[in-house]
Design an enzyme around this catalytic site. Structure first.
Site, short mmCIF file in Angstrom:
data_model
loop_
_atom_site.label_atom_id
_atom_site.label_comp_id
_atom_site.label_asym_id
_atom_site.label_seq_id
_atom_site.Cartn_x
_atom_site.Cartn_y
_atom_site.Cartn_z
N GLY A 279 0.84 -1.20 0.00
CA GLY A 279 0.00 0.00 0.00
C GLY A 279 0.87 1.24 0.00
O GLY A 279 2.07 1.15 -0.25
N ASN A 280 0.27 2.38 0.28
CA ASN A 280 1.09 3.60 0.38
C ASN A 280 0.50 4.55 1.41
O ASN A 280 -0.52 4.25 2.03
CB ASN A 280 1.26 4.25 -0.99
N ASN A 281 1.15 5.70 1.56
CA ASN A 281 0.81 6.62 2.66
C ASN A 281 -0.38 7.53 2.41
O ASN A 281 -0.68 8.37 3.24
CB ASN A 281 2.02 7.53 2.93
N ALA B 121 -3.83 7.59 -5.15
CA ALA B 121 -2.43 7.18 -5.23
C ALA B 121 -2.41 5.69 -5.53
O ALA B 121 -2.34 4.85 -4.61
CB ALA B 121 -1.73 7.48 -3.91
#
Ligand code: CTP
Length: 396
Positions: free
Chosen positions: A202-204, A271
Protein backbone atom coordinates in the site's frame (compact mmCIF):
# COMPACT_ATOMS: atom_id res chain seq x y z
CA UNK A 1 -24.04 22.85 4.21
CA UNK A 2 -24.79 24.54 7.52
CA UNK A 3 -28.52 25.15 7.65
CA UNK A 4 -30.44 27.17 10.25
CA UNK A 5 -34.04 25.99 10.51
CA UNK A 6 -36.46 28.48 12.09
CA UNK A 7 -39.75 27.03 13.33
CA UNK A 8 -42.67 29.36 13.93
CA UNK A 9 -46.21 28.85 15.26
CA UNK A 10 -48.65 26.62 13.42
CA UNK A 11 -49.88 23.07 13.51
CA UNK A 12 -47.45 22.20 10.68
CA UNK A 13 -44.54 22.77 13.13
CA UNK A 14 -44.44 19.04 13.87
CA UNK A 15 -43.59 18.40 10.20
CA UNK A 16 -40.50 20.62 10.54
CA UNK A 17 -38.95 17.78 12.58
CA UNK A 18 -38.88 15.68 9.40
CA UNK A 19 -37.37 18.53 7.39
CA UNK A 20 -34.53 18.67 9.94
CA UNK A 21 -34.07 14.90 9.67
CA UNK A 22 -34.02 14.96 5.87
CA UNK A 23 -31.38 17.68 5.86
CA UNK A 24 -29.24 15.71 8.28
CA UNK A 25 -29.70 12.47 6.34
CA UNK A 26 -28.26 14.25 3.33
CA UNK A 27 -25.15 15.35 5.16
CA UNK A 28 -26.13 18.87 6.20
CA UNK A 29 -25.55 20.23 9.69
CA UNK A 30 -28.67 21.78 11.20
CA UNK A 31 -29.20 24.21 14.05
CA UNK A 32 -32.65 25.30 15.10
CA UNK A 33 -34.33 28.53 16.20
CA UNK A 34 -37.91 28.46 17.52
CA UNK A 35 -40.51 31.05 18.41
CA UNK A 36 -42.32 30.68 21.73
CA UNK A 37 -45.59 30.06 19.82
CA UNK A 38 -44.11 27.15 17.87
CA UNK A 39 -43.36 25.41 21.16
CA UNK A 40 -47.09 24.94 21.71
CA UNK A 41 -46.94 22.49 18.78
CA UNK A 42 -43.53 20.83 19.14
CA UNK A 43 -41.05 20.81 22.02
CA UNK A 44 -37.66 22.50 21.78
CA UNK A 45 -36.14 19.45 23.55
CA UNK A 46 -37.03 17.30 20.54
CA UNK A 47 -35.24 19.66 18.18
CA UNK A 48 -32.25 20.06 20.50
CA UNK A 49 -31.87 16.27 20.77
CA UNK A 50 -32.25 15.82 17.02
CA UNK A 51 -29.90 18.62 15.97
CA UNK A 52 -27.45 18.00 18.84
CA UNK A 53 -27.31 21.78 19.35
CA UNK A 54 -29.16 23.93 21.86
CA UNK A 55 -32.25 25.55 20.33
CA UNK A 56 -32.21 29.34 20.08
CA UNK A 57 -35.56 30.55 21.39
CA UNK A 58 -34.75 33.42 23.72
CA UNK A 59 -32.54 36.48 23.38
CA UNK A 60 -32.25 37.09 27.09
CA UNK A 61 -32.02 33.76 28.85
CA UNK A 62 -28.84 33.68 30.92
CA UNK A 63 -28.21 30.01 30.14
CA UNK A 64 -28.62 30.60 26.42
CA UNK A 65 -25.62 28.82 24.97
CA UNK A 66 -25.75 30.31 21.49
CA UNK A 67 -26.23 33.91 20.58
CA UNK A 68 -28.40 35.04 17.72
CA UNK A 69 -25.44 36.64 15.95
CA UNK A 70 -23.45 33.45 16.17
CA UNK A 71 -26.27 31.45 14.57
CA UNK A 72 -26.83 34.18 11.98
CA UNK A 73 -23.15 34.16 10.95
CA UNK A 74 -22.77 30.37 11.15
CA UNK A 75 -25.47 29.44 8.65
CA UNK A 76 -25.05 28.98 4.88
CA UNK A 77 -28.84 29.03 4.47
CA UNK A 78 -31.89 29.92 6.59
CA UNK A 79 -35.22 28.08 6.20
CA UNK A 80 -38.34 29.27 7.99
CA UNK A 81 -40.58 26.22 8.23
CA UNK A 82 -43.44 26.60 8.82
CA UNK A 83 -43.59 30.36 8.42
CA UNK A 84 -46.64 31.85 10.14
CA UNK A 85 -48.20 35.18 9.10
CA UNK A 86 -46.44 36.89 12.00
CA UNK A 87 -42.86 36.03 10.98
CA UNK A 88 -43.63 36.83 7.33
CA UNK A 89 -44.82 40.27 8.42
CA UNK A 90 -41.78 40.84 10.63
CA UNK A 91 -39.31 39.70 7.97
CA UNK A 92 -40.98 41.88 5.36
CA UNK A 93 -40.86 44.94 7.62
CA UNK A 94 -37.44 44.28 9.11
CA UNK A 95 -38.75 43.89 12.65
CA UNK A 96 -36.74 42.15 15.33
CA UNK A 97 -38.46 41.55 18.65
CA UNK A 98 -37.59 37.94 19.47
CA UNK A 99 -34.80 35.41 18.88
CA UNK A 100 -36.07 34.16 15.49
CA UNK A 101 -36.90 37.51 13.89
CA UNK A 102 -33.69 39.09 15.22
CA UNK A 103 -31.52 36.26 13.88
CA UNK A 104 -33.26 36.37 10.50
CA UNK A 105 -32.63 40.11 10.31
CA UNK A 106 -28.98 39.62 11.24
CA UNK A 107 -28.14 36.82 8.80
CA UNK A 108 -26.66 37.28 5.34
CA UNK A 109 -27.47 33.69 4.39
CA UNK A 110 -30.00 33.11 1.58
CA UNK A 111 -33.50 32.84 3.06
CA UNK A 112 -36.21 30.28 2.30
CA UNK A 113 -39.74 30.69 3.59
CA UNK A 114 -42.38 27.95 3.71
CA UNK A 115 -45.70 29.58 4.65
CA UNK A 116 -48.43 27.44 6.23
CA UNK A 117 -51.67 28.87 7.55
CA UNK A 118 -55.42 29.07 7.23
CA UNK A 119 -56.67 29.80 3.69
CA UNK A 120 -58.29 33.11 4.75
CA UNK A 121 -55.04 34.30 6.31
CA UNK A 122 -53.19 33.19 3.17
CA UNK A 123 -55.58 35.18 0.96
CA UNK A 124 -55.48 38.28 3.14
CA UNK A 125 -54.09 41.20 1.10
CA UNK A 126 -51.82 42.22 3.99
CA UNK A 127 -50.15 38.79 3.98
CA UNK A 128 -49.83 38.79 0.17
CA UNK A 129 -48.35 42.29 0.31
CA UNK A 130 -45.72 41.12 2.80
CA UNK A 131 -44.90 38.07 0.67
CA UNK A 132 -44.36 40.33 -2.33
CA UNK A 133 -41.95 42.46 -0.29
CA UNK A 134 -40.02 39.34 0.70
CA UNK A 135 -39.87 38.12 -2.93
CA UNK A 136 -38.60 41.54 -4.00
CA UNK A 137 -35.89 41.24 -1.35
CA UNK A 138 -34.75 37.96 -2.93
CA UNK A 139 -36.30 35.63 -0.34
CA UNK A 140 -37.42 32.30 -1.85
CA UNK A 141 -41.03 31.39 -1.06
CA UNK A 142 -42.58 27.94 -1.47
CA UNK A 143 -46.31 28.25 -2.12
CA UNK A 144 -48.48 26.19 0.23
CA UNK A 145 -50.46 23.21 -1.10
CA UNK A 146 -54.20 23.04 -1.57
CA UNK A 147 -55.81 20.47 0.66
CA UNK A 148 -57.50 19.68 3.90
CA UNK A 149 -56.58 22.22 6.55
CA UNK A 150 -56.42 21.55 10.29
CA UNK A 151 -59.62 23.63 10.64
CA UNK A 152 -61.56 20.85 8.88
CA UNK A 153 -62.19 22.47 5.51
CA UNK A 154 -60.24 22.57 2.27
CA UNK A 155 -58.22 25.42 0.86
CA UNK A 156 -54.74 26.73 0.11
CA UNK A 157 -52.47 26.99 3.12
CA UNK A 158 -51.33 23.43 3.84
CA UNK A 159 -47.63 23.02 4.33
CA UNK A 160 -46.08 20.82 1.59
CA UNK A 161 -44.62 17.45 2.65
CA UNK A 162 -41.00 17.50 3.96
CA UNK A 163 -39.67 15.72 0.83
CA UNK A 164 -41.07 18.43 -1.43
CA UNK A 165 -39.66 21.15 0.86
CA UNK A 166 -36.23 19.49 0.83
CA UNK A 167 -36.17 19.13 -2.99
CA UNK A 168 -37.26 22.73 -3.50
CA UNK A 169 -34.65 24.01 -1.05
CA UNK A 170 -31.78 22.02 -2.60
CA UNK A 171 -32.77 22.92 -6.16
CA UNK A 172 -33.06 26.63 -5.30
CA UNK A 173 -29.74 26.57 -3.44
CA UNK A 174 -27.89 24.88 -6.31
CA UNK A 175 -29.42 26.33 -9.46
CA UNK A 176 -26.92 29.18 -9.81
CA UNK A 177 -23.90 27.23 -8.66
CA UNK A 178 -20.90 27.24 -11.02
CA UNK A 179 -20.71 23.45 -11.43
CA UNK A 180 -24.45 22.85 -11.64
CA UNK A 181 -25.18 20.22 -14.33
CA UNK A 182 -21.59 18.93 -14.38
CA UNK A 183 -20.59 15.33 -13.66
CA UNK A 184 -17.19 14.89 -12.07
CA UNK A 185 -15.30 11.71 -11.35
CA UNK A 186 -12.89 11.96 -8.42
CA UNK A 187 -10.54 9.22 -7.27
CA UNK A 188 -9.11 9.23 -3.77
CA UNK A 189 -6.86 7.27 -1.44
CA UNK A 190 -4.31 4.56 -2.00
CA UNK A 191 -4.81 1.18 -3.66
CA UNK A 192 -3.80 -2.17 -2.15
CA UNK A 193 -2.08 -4.98 -3.98
CA UNK A 194 -2.48 -8.26 -2.10
CA UNK A 195 0.57 -10.49 -1.65
CA UNK A 196 -1.28 -13.23 0.19
CA UNK A 197 -4.61 -13.23 2.11
CA UNK A 198 -2.92 -11.35 4.97
CA UNK A 199 -0.38 -8.91 3.46
CA UNK A 200 -0.59 -6.20 0.88
CA UNK A 201 1.45 -3.42 -0.72
CA UNK A 202 0.00 0.00 0.00
CA UNK A 203 1.09 3.60 0.38
CA UNK A 204 0.81 6.62 2.66
CA UNK A 205 -2.12 8.35 0.96
CA UNK A 206 -4.83 9.45 3.43
CA UNK A 207 -7.41 10.31 0.74
CA UNK A 208 -7.94 13.77 2.30
CA UNK A 209 -7.23 15.70 -0.90
CA UNK A 210 -9.53 13.53 -3.02
CA UNK A 211 -12.36 13.63 -0.48
CA UNK A 212 -12.03 17.42 -0.17
CA UNK A 213 -12.24 17.70 -3.97
CA UNK A 214 -15.35 15.49 -4.08
CA UNK A 215 -17.06 17.46 -1.28
CA UNK A 216 -16.23 20.86 -2.75
CA UNK A 217 -17.31 19.83 -6.27
CA UNK A 218 -20.67 18.72 -4.85
CA UNK A 219 -20.99 21.99 -2.91
CA UNK A 220 -20.45 23.86 -6.17
CA UNK A 221 -23.38 21.96 -7.68
CA UNK A 222 -21.68 19.04 -9.48
CA UNK A 223 -22.85 15.45 -9.37
CA UNK A 224 -19.83 13.49 -8.19
CA UNK A 225 -18.72 9.88 -8.56
CA UNK A 226 -16.12 9.24 -5.88
CA UNK A 227 -14.02 6.12 -6.41
CA UNK A 228 -11.99 5.45 -3.31
CA UNK A 229 -9.45 2.98 -2.07
CA UNK A 230 -7.69 3.08 1.28
CA UNK A 231 -8.68 6.29 3.11
CA UNK A 232 -8.13 7.35 6.71
CA UNK A 233 -10.92 9.94 7.01
CA UNK A 234 -14.73 9.52 6.93
CA UNK A 235 -16.44 9.48 3.53
CA UNK A 236 -18.73 12.39 2.63
CA UNK A 237 -22.47 11.76 3.04
CA UNK A 238 -23.69 14.37 0.55
CA UNK A 239 -26.54 13.10 -1.67
CA UNK A 240 -24.76 14.58 -4.70
CA UNK A 241 -21.82 12.20 -4.20
CA UNK A 242 -22.06 8.56 -5.25
CA UNK A 243 -19.32 6.46 -3.67
CA UNK A 244 -17.64 3.40 -5.24
CA UNK A 245 -15.15 1.32 -3.25
CA UNK A 246 -12.17 -0.35 -4.94
CA UNK A 247 -9.09 -2.19 -3.71
CA UNK A 248 -6.41 -2.64 -6.37
CA UNK A 249 -5.12 -0.42 -9.18
CA UNK A 250 -6.72 -2.83 -11.68
CA UNK A 251 -10.13 -2.40 -9.91
CA UNK A 252 -9.65 1.37 -10.01
CA UNK A 253 -8.95 1.28 -13.76
CA UNK A 254 -12.05 -0.85 -14.41
CA UNK A 255 -14.29 1.47 -12.39
CA UNK A 256 -12.85 4.68 -13.85
CA UNK A 257 -13.20 3.35 -17.41
CA UNK A 258 -16.79 2.31 -16.74
CA UNK A 259 -17.77 5.73 -15.35
CA UNK A 260 -15.64 8.12 -17.38
CA UNK A 261 -17.69 8.08 -20.60
CA UNK A 262 -20.54 9.93 -18.86
CA UNK A 263 -18.35 12.43 -17.00
CA UNK A 264 -17.31 15.99 -17.78
CA UNK A 265 -14.05 15.65 -15.87
CA UNK A 266 -11.78 13.23 -14.09
CA UNK A 267 -9.67 14.28 -11.12
CA UNK A 268 -7.11 11.57 -10.36
CA UNK A 269 -6.24 12.36 -6.75
CA UNK A 270 -5.82 8.67 -5.88
CA UNK A 271 -2.43 7.18 -5.23
CA UNK A 272 -2.55 3.90 -7.14
CA UNK A 273 0.17 1.37 -6.42
CA UNK A 274 2.50 1.29 -9.43
CA UNK A 275 3.53 -2.32 -8.92
CA UNK A 276 1.80 -5.50 -7.81
CA UNK A 277 3.21 -8.93 -6.94
CA UNK A 278 3.52 -11.00 -10.10
CA UNK A 279 1.89 -13.92 -8.36
CA UNK A 280 -0.76 -13.88 -5.64
CA UNK A 281 -0.16 -16.60 -3.06
CA UNK A 282 -3.56 -17.91 -1.93
CA UNK A 283 -2.42 -18.93 1.57
CA UNK A 284 -0.51 -17.13 4.29
CA UNK A 285 3.18 -17.23 3.45
CA UNK A 286 4.90 -18.89 6.37
CA UNK A 287 8.31 -18.11 7.81
CA UNK A 288 10.79 -20.76 6.79
CA UNK A 289 13.32 -22.02 9.22
CA UNK A 290 16.89 -20.98 8.34
CA UNK A 291 15.79 -18.64 5.52
CA UNK A 292 16.28 -15.00 6.47
CA UNK A 293 15.43 -13.18 3.30
CA UNK A 294 12.42 -13.25 1.09
CA UNK A 295 11.87 -12.01 -2.45
CA UNK A 296 8.72 -10.94 -4.19
CA UNK A 297 8.68 -10.32 -7.91
CA UNK A 298 6.65 -7.30 -8.98
CA UNK A 299 5.06 -6.26 -12.24
CA UNK A 300 3.76 -2.86 -13.33
CA UNK A 301 0.10 -1.97 -12.83
CA UNK A 302 -1.82 -0.04 -15.51
CA UNK A 303 -1.45 3.75 -15.58
CA UNK A 304 -5.04 4.96 -15.23
CA UNK A 305 -4.44 8.64 -15.92
CA UNK A 306 -2.49 7.81 -19.06
CA UNK A 307 -5.19 5.41 -20.27
CA UNK A 308 -7.93 7.98 -19.76
CA UNK A 309 -5.79 10.79 -21.23
CA UNK A 310 -5.84 8.80 -24.47
CA UNK A 311 -9.55 8.00 -24.33
CA UNK A 312 -10.95 11.42 -23.49
CA UNK A 313 -12.86 13.55 -25.96
CA UNK A 314 -12.23 17.26 -26.43
CA UNK A 315 -15.01 18.31 -24.05
CA UNK A 316 -13.73 16.21 -21.18
CA UNK A 317 -11.12 17.51 -18.74
CA UNK A 318 -8.50 15.27 -17.20
CA UNK A 319 -6.67 16.49 -14.11
CA UNK A 320 -3.87 14.55 -12.48
CA UNK A 321 -1.47 15.01 -9.60
CA UNK A 322 2.28 14.62 -9.56
CA UNK A 323 3.64 13.47 -6.23
CA UNK A 324 7.36 14.25 -6.26
CA UNK A 325 10.18 14.31 -3.76
CA UNK A 326 12.65 16.01 -6.14
CA UNK A 327 12.72 18.05 -9.39
CA UNK A 328 9.05 18.92 -8.83
CA UNK A 329 8.30 21.00 -11.91
CA UNK A 330 10.48 19.05 -14.32
CA UNK A 331 8.88 15.73 -13.33
CA UNK A 332 5.39 17.22 -13.30
CA UNK A 333 5.91 18.61 -16.86
CA UNK A 334 6.83 15.12 -18.04
CA UNK A 335 3.66 13.66 -16.50
CA UNK A 336 1.53 16.39 -18.09
CA UNK A 337 2.87 15.45 -21.54
CA UNK A 338 3.18 11.67 -21.15
CA UNK A 339 -0.26 11.23 -19.63
CA UNK A 340 -1.99 13.72 -21.97
CA UNK A 341 -3.60 15.46 -19.00
CA UNK A 342 -5.13 18.94 -19.23
CA UNK A 343 -3.75 19.88 -15.83
CA UNK A 344 -1.22 18.44 -13.40
CA UNK A 345 -1.24 19.51 -9.77
CA UNK A 346 2.41 19.30 -8.77
CA UNK A 347 2.83 18.33 -5.20
CA UNK A 348 6.07 18.16 -3.22
CA UNK A 349 5.56 15.13 -0.99
CA UNK A 350 8.98 15.24 0.65
CA UNK A 351 7.67 17.45 3.51
CA UNK A 352 4.96 15.61 5.44
CA UNK A 353 2.04 16.11 3.04
CA UNK A 354 0.61 12.63 3.67
CA UNK A 355 -2.18 12.77 6.21
CA UNK A 356 -1.73 16.52 6.66
CA UNK A 357 -4.64 18.96 6.40
CA UNK A 358 -2.57 21.38 4.36
CA UNK A 359 -0.77 21.36 1.05
CA UNK A 360 1.19 23.64 -1.25
CA UNK A 361 1.05 23.02 -5.02
CA UNK A 362 1.81 24.38 -8.48
CA UNK A 363 -0.87 23.90 -11.17
CA UNK A 364 0.60 23.12 -14.59
CA UNK A 365 -1.57 23.65 -17.64
CA UNK A 366 -1.04 21.97 -21.01
CA UNK A 367 -0.53 25.36 -22.70
CA UNK A 368 2.58 25.84 -20.57
CA UNK A 369 1.19 28.04 -17.78
CA UNK A 370 2.20 27.48 -14.17
CA UNK A 371 0.18 28.78 -11.22
CA UNK A 372 1.91 28.58 -7.87
CA UNK A 373 -0.50 28.51 -4.93
CA UNK A 374 0.51 29.39 -1.37
CA UNK A 375 0.22 26.85 1.43
CA UNK A 376 -3.45 26.37 2.35
CA UNK A 377 -5.81 23.78 3.79
CA UNK A 378 -6.77 20.88 1.50
CA UNK A 379 -10.37 22.13 1.60
CA UNK A 380 -9.34 25.61 0.41
CA UNK A 381 -7.03 24.05 -2.14
CA UNK A 382 -9.83 21.84 -3.47
CA UNK A 383 -11.97 24.96 -4.08
CA UNK A 384 -9.07 26.70 -5.80
CA UNK A 385 -8.27 23.72 -8.04
CA UNK A 386 -11.91 23.47 -9.13
CA UNK A 387 -12.06 27.22 -9.77
CA UNK A 388 -8.88 27.25 -11.88
CA UNK A 389 -9.76 24.16 -13.92
CA UNK A 390 -13.39 23.03 -14.35
CA UNK A 391 -15.07 26.36 -13.49
CA UNK A 392 -12.65 28.12 -15.79
CA UNK A 393 -13.51 25.80 -18.69
CA UNK A 394 -17.20 26.57 -18.08
CA UNK A 395 -16.56 30.30 -18.40
CA UNK A 396 -14.27 30.08 -21.48
N1 CTP B 1 -1.65 7.43 -11.58
C1 CTP B 1 -2.46 6.57 -12.30
N2 CTP B 1 -2.17 5.25 -12.37
C2 CTP B 1 -1.06 4.76 -11.80
C3 CTP B 1 -0.21 5.63 -11.07
C4 CTP B 1 -0.53 6.96 -10.99
O1 CTP B 1 -3.47 7.03 -12.82
N3 CTP B 1 -0.79 3.47 -11.88
C5 CTP B 1 -2.00 8.85 -11.52
C6 CTP B 1 -2.08 9.43 -10.13
O2 CTP B 1 -3.39 9.34 -9.60
C7 CTP B 1 -1.69 10.88 -10.37
C8 CTP B 1 -0.73 10.80 -11.54
O3 CTP B 1 -0.99 9.55 -12.17
O4 CTP B 1 -2.79 11.67 -10.74
C9 CTP B 1 0.71 10.84 -11.14
O5 CTP B 1 0.95 9.93 -10.11
P1 CTP B 1 2.37 9.85 -9.40
O6 CTP B 1 2.32 8.86 -8.32
O7 CTP B 1 2.84 11.22 -9.10
O8 CTP B 1 3.30 9.36 -10.58
P2 CTP B 1 3.45 8.00 -11.33
O9 CTP B 1 2.73 8.09 -12.62
O10 CTP B 1 3.10 6.85 -10.45
O11 CTP B 1 5.01 8.02 -11.66
P3 CTP B 1 6.25 7.97 -10.63
O12 CTP B 1 5.88 6.98 -9.57
O13 CTP B 1 7.35 7.52 -11.49
O14 CTP B 1 6.47 9.36 -10.11
Amino acid sequence: MKVAVYITGGIAAYKAVNVVRLLQKNGHTVRVGMTKNSQNFVGSQTLAALSKYPVLDDLWEKEAQISHIELADWSDAAIVVPADANIIGKMAQGLADDAVSTTLLATNAPKFVVPAMNVHMWENPALQRNLKLLKDDGVQILDPDNGRLAEGYRGKGRMPEPDKIYQWFIESMTKDLPLQGKKILVTAGGTREQIDPVRFIGNNSSGKMGLALATQAAKLGAKVDLVYGQVSVPLPTNRQIKVHAIKSTEDLLTKVKELFKDEDALIMAAAPADFRPKKYIDHKIKKQKDIDDFQIEFEKTPDILKTIGQLKNKNQLVIGFAAETNDLLENAEKKLTNKKADYIIANDVSKGVFGSDENEVVILTKDGRQTRLPKMTKVELAKKILELTIEKKNKD
